[in-house]
Scaffold this motif. Sequence first.
Motif, PDB file in Angstrom:
ATOM      1  N   GLN A 197     -55.782  55.410  23.568  1.00 15.79           N
ATOM      2  CA  GLN A 197     -56.453  54.128  23.766  1.00 15.79           C
ATOM      3  C   GLN A 197     -56.312  53.322  22.484  1.00 15.79           C
ATOM      4  N   MET A 198     -55.748  52.142  22.608  1.00 14.13           N
ATOM      5  CA  MET A 198     -55.489  51.301  21.440  1.00 14.13           C
ATOM      6  C   MET A 198     -56.252  49.998  21.591  1.00 14.13           C
ATOM      7  N   ASN A 199     -57.180  49.760  20.685  1.00 13.37           N
ATOM      8  CA  ASN A 199     -57.995  48.541  20.702  1.00 13.37           C
ATOM      9  C   ASN A 199     -57.724  47.700  19.466  1.00 13.37           C
ATOM     10  N   ASN A 200     -58.089  46.438  19.549  1.00 10.27           N
ATOM     11  CA  ASN A 200     -57.909  45.514  18.419  1.00 10.27           C
ATOM     12  C   ASN A 200     -56.483  45.615  17.859  1.00 10.27           C
ATOM     13  N   LEU A 201     -55.523  45.508  18.737  1.00 12.47           N
ATOM     14  CA  LEU A 201     -54.130  45.669  18.330  1.00 12.47           C
ATOM     15  C   LEU A 201     -53.686  44.552  17.402  1.00 12.47           C
ATOM     16  N   LYS A 202     -52.813  44.920  16.479  1.00 11.58           N
ATOM     17  CA  LYS A 202     -52.297  43.995  15.479  1.00 11.58           C
ATOM     18  C   LYS A 202     -50.772  43.944  15.591  1.00 11.58           C
ATOM     19  N   PRO A 203     -50.161  42.857  15.111  1.00 16.00           N
ATOM     20  CA  PRO A 203     -48.691  42.783  15.152  1.00 16.00           C
ATOM     21  C   PRO A 203     -48.017  43.977  14.479  1.00 16.00           C
ATOM     22  N   ASP A 204     -48.635  44.531  13.446  1.00 12.34           N
ATOM     23  CA  ASP A 204     -48.066  45.704  12.765  1.00 12.34           C
ATOM     24  C   ASP A 204     -48.061  46.958  13.629  1.00 12.34           C
ATOM     25  N   ASP A 205     -48.768  46.924  14.756  1.00 14.42           N
ATOM     26  CA  ASP A 205     -48.763  48.069  15.672  1.00 14.42           C
ATOM     27  C   ASP A 205     -47.541  48.059  16.589  1.00 14.42           C
ATOM     28  N   THR A 206     -46.759  46.997  16.530  1.00 12.55           N
ATOM     29  CA  THR A 206     -45.557  46.902  17.360  1.00 12.55           C
ATOM     30  C   THR A 206     -44.588  48.023  17.011  1.00 12.55           C
ATOM     31  N   ALA A 207     -44.224  48.812  18.007  1.00  6.27           N
ATOM     32  CA  ALA A 207     -43.351  49.963  17.786  1.00  6.27           C
ATOM     33  C   ALA A 207     -43.069  50.643  19.118  1.00  6.27           C
ATOM     34  N   MET A 208     -42.125  51.584  19.080  1.00  2.00           N
ATOM     35  CA  MET A 208     -41.943  52.510  20.191  1.00  2.00           C
ATOM     36  C   MET A 208     -42.905  53.669  19.953  1.00  2.00           C
ATOM     37  N   TYR A 209     -43.664  54.006  20.975  1.00  3.14           N
ATOM     38  CA  TYR A 209     -44.660  55.069  20.857  1.00  3.14           C
ATOM     39  C   TYR A 209     -44.206  56.297  21.627  1.00  3.14           C
ATOM     40  N   TYR A 210     -44.380  57.461  21.005  1.00  6.11           N
ATOM     41  CA  TYR A 210     -43.929  58.729  21.575  1.00  6.11           C
ATOM     42  C   TYR A 210     -45.082  59.723  21.638  1.00  6.11           C
TER      43      TYR A 210
END
Length: 124
Positions: free
Chosen positions: A77-90
């Motif tokens: 669960q990802m809240n308060n997302l920021k542009p720096d969280d942009t990525a491929m998630y595994y």
Amino acid sequence: VQLVESGGGLVQPGGSLRLSCVVPNFGHVAWFRQAPGKEREGVASRNTLGTTYYADSVKGRFTISLENKSTLYLYLQMNNLKPDDTAMYYCAGNYGYYSGSGPDSLSGLMYNYWGQGTQVTVSS
């Protein structure tokens, strides 16, 4: 063993997403991410005892959980997302007992099984 992530997408800054991954009865699991031009980094882990550990960059915003709905689901669960969280998630996991909950639990060397990734883009 094939792991399949889902739930990625495009979200505005401050928004939320929940990533899912169907897993077998792993002893410990984790989420990793890799942004373009950057090294893969561990985001969150959960050991056999249920203890979780988070990277400082996501602490207080992301939550890793494991739910048994006849099939075992690993969530992020990802809240308060920021542009720096942009990525491929595994998602990643391994069999066997593991009780560690420190930085080592976010090392890719701890996990033998990996998903193919789901893209998360945070942008306005």
